[in-house]
Scaffold this motif. Sequence first.
Motif, PDB file in Angstrom:
ATOM      1  N   ASN A 190       0.863  -1.178   0.000  1.00 35.79           N
ATOM      2  CA  ASN A 190       0.000   0.000   0.000  1.00 35.79           C
ATOM      3  C   ASN A 190       0.900   1.228   0.000  1.00 35.79           C
ATOM      4  O   ASN A 190       1.390   1.663   1.033  1.00 35.79           O
ATOM      5  N   TYR A 191       1.148   1.800  -1.189  1.00 32.96           N
ATOM      6  CA  TYR A 191       2.113   2.896  -1.241  1.00 32.96           C
ATOM      7  C   TYR A 191       1.548   4.214  -0.740  1.00 32.96           C
ATOM      8  O   TYR A 191       2.273   5.219  -0.665  1.00 32.96           O
ATOM      9  N   ALA A 192       0.269   4.228  -0.352  1.00 33.51           N
ATOM     10  CA  ALA A 192      -0.269   5.411   0.309  1.00 33.51           C
ATOM     11  C   ALA A 192       0.114   5.438   1.789  1.00 33.51           C
ATOM     12  O   ALA A 192       0.109   6.497   2.427  1.00 33.51           O
ATOM     13  N   LYS A 193       0.460   4.260   2.321  1.00 35.69           N
ATOM     14  CA  LYS A 193       0.769   4.163   3.747  1.00 35.69           C
ATOM     15  C   LYS A 193       2.201   3.701   4.024  1.00 35.69           C
ATOM     16  O   LYS A 193       2.744   3.965   5.091  1.00 35.69           O
ATOM     17  N   GLU A 194       2.810   2.989   3.077  1.00 37.88           N
ATOM     18  CA  GLU A 194       4.129   2.415   3.305  1.00 37.88           C
ATOM     19  C   GLU A 194       5.183   3.152   2.483  1.00 37.88           C
ATOM     20  O   GLU A 194       4.899   3.689   1.418  1.00 37.88           O
ATOM     21  N   ARG A 197      10.165   2.134  -1.217  1.00 40.50           N
ATOM     22  CA  ARG A 197      11.464   1.473  -1.340  1.00 40.50           C
ATOM     23  C   ARG A 197      11.676   0.432  -0.245  1.00 40.50           C
ATOM     24  O   ARG A 197      12.154  -0.680  -0.515  1.00 40.50           O
ATOM     25  N   GLU A 198      11.293   0.776   0.978  1.00 43.25           N
ATOM     26  CA  GLU A 198      11.458  -0.180   2.075  1.00 43.25           C
ATOM     27  C   GLU A 198      10.545  -1.386   1.890  1.00 43.25           C
ATOM     28  O   GLU A 198      10.930  -2.531   2.165  1.00 43.25           O
ATOM     29  N   ALA A 199       9.330  -1.144   1.403  1.00 48.32           N
ATOM     30  CA  ALA A 199       8.382  -2.243   1.190  1.00 48.32           C
ATOM     31  C   ALA A 199       8.857  -3.177   0.077  1.00 48.32           C
ATOM     32  O   ALA A 199       8.719  -4.402   0.180  1.00 48.32           O
ATOM     33  N   ILE A 200       9.411  -2.602  -0.995  1.00 43.85           N
ATOM     34  CA  ILE A 200       9.940  -3.437  -2.080  1.00 43.85           C
ATOM     35  C   ILE A 200      11.128  -4.254  -1.580  1.00 43.85           C
ATOM     36  O   ILE A 200      11.254  -5.452  -1.878  1.00 43.85           O
ATOM     37  N   ARG A 226      14.815   2.877  -8.369  1.00 42.53           N
ATOM     38  CA  ARG A 226      15.973   2.735  -7.477  1.00 42.53           C
ATOM     39  C   ARG A 226      15.979   1.387  -6.768  1.00 42.53           C
ATOM     40  O   ARG A 226      17.020   0.962  -6.245  1.00 42.53           O
ATOM     41  N   SER A 227      14.828   0.712  -6.752  1.00 36.99           N
ATOM     42  CA  SER A 227      14.709  -0.576  -6.070  1.00 36.99           C
ATOM     43  C   SER A 227      14.819  -1.762  -7.015  1.00 36.99           C
ATOM     44  O   SER A 227      14.752  -2.913  -6.574  1.00 36.99           O
ATOM     45  N   ILE A 228      14.970  -1.530  -8.316  1.00 36.99           N
ATOM     46  CA  ILE A 228      14.944  -2.608  -9.294  1.00 36.99           C
ATOM     47  C   ILE A 228      16.159  -3.515  -9.133  1.00 36.99           C
ATOM     48  O   ILE A 228      17.216  -3.090  -8.659  1.00 36.99           O
ATOM     49  N   GLY A 229      16.011  -4.771  -9.500  1.00 36.92           N
ATOM     50  CA  GLY A 229      17.106  -5.726  -9.397  1.00 36.92           C
ATOM     51  C   GLY A 229      18.105  -5.587 -10.539  1.00 36.92           C
ATOM     52  O   GLY A 229      17.883  -4.871 -11.511  1.00 36.92           O
ATOM     53  N   TRP A 230      19.234  -6.298 -10.394  1.00 37.16           N
ATOM     54  CA  TRP A 230      20.265  -6.309 -11.434  1.00 37.16           C
ATOM     55  C   TRP A 230      19.682  -6.836 -12.747  1.00 37.16           C
ATOM     56  O   TRP A 230      18.939  -7.812 -12.755  1.00 37.16           O
TER      57      TRP A 230
END
Length: 326
Positions: A190-194, A197-200, A226-230
Amino acid sequence: MQAVLCKAWGLPETLVVEDLPDLVPGPGQVAVDVKAAGVNFPDVLIIQGKYQFKPELPFTPGSELSGVVRAVGEGVSAVKPGDRVIAFTTGGAFAQQAVVPQQAVMPMPPGMDFDTAAAITLTYGTSHHAVVDRAALQPGETMLVLGAAGGVGLAAIEIGKALGARVIAAASSEEKLAVCREHGADATINYAKEDLREAIKAATDGKGPDVIYDPVGGEYAEAAFRSIGWRGRYLVIGFANGEIPKLPFNLMLLKGASVVGVFWGEFAKREPAANGRAMRQLMGWMAEGKIRPHISARYPLARTAQALEDMAARKVTGKVVIQPGS
């Protein structure tokens, strides 16, 4: 017959419904009695003159429909009057009748209802082109879907699961995330509350997703990238947020990642054979129960403007359809 008309660029409230002469197909064309028409976010942009192409005014919006063939033009042999069909067109679906090129028409699978048939081509076509063709998502990989409760988002979830991937759905409310879980999401954010980046990071054990599916744009795009994998693939589907992100190029360098554009309408026009194969695979998955469009609302033709306003306000979950005969 009645049709919605856009006579000047503007918001949905400027649309009108008028009586027009019955349509007659020309050579290579098919006239269809429209039973249902899918509503999509590009429809909101097209009537404002903000899409990739501008139809000549006045015009009837709406690009996907299902119905019954009423007449065929010279040279048409693939369908005949009385056939139940699905069609994708550049416009004209928000009406009781539509004329479409014969190459844009396909038979409805047996047992499929008109509302479902009108909810497949653009959303599932877009998501199949994105996930299967452009991202080449593999079994065992992880895909993050932003704006996951919308029409293309839910389609992406189902297609990801059909391919054997793990799917993380991100949306703005618990109600929307519940729908995402019903359609197969393995984890939700829930990106309105979390903090996104930390949630991903938590949902991927710090590895980041292999694929990010983004139909929203706006403020969450950079945090997601910024959170995407290699070797990750970031799919640019659209900008429902209204803001086109500006990503620093060094982020692609550091992750060995790709930003991949997705324009299904142009793909379908330039590569019709490939699009046809995709549609056949989608119909097969539907027959197997792996995909099932979520239709959250139905509107009569007279309330088309309201349907588009709800779409613009991002109040829509899954798909909504116009029923011209109701």
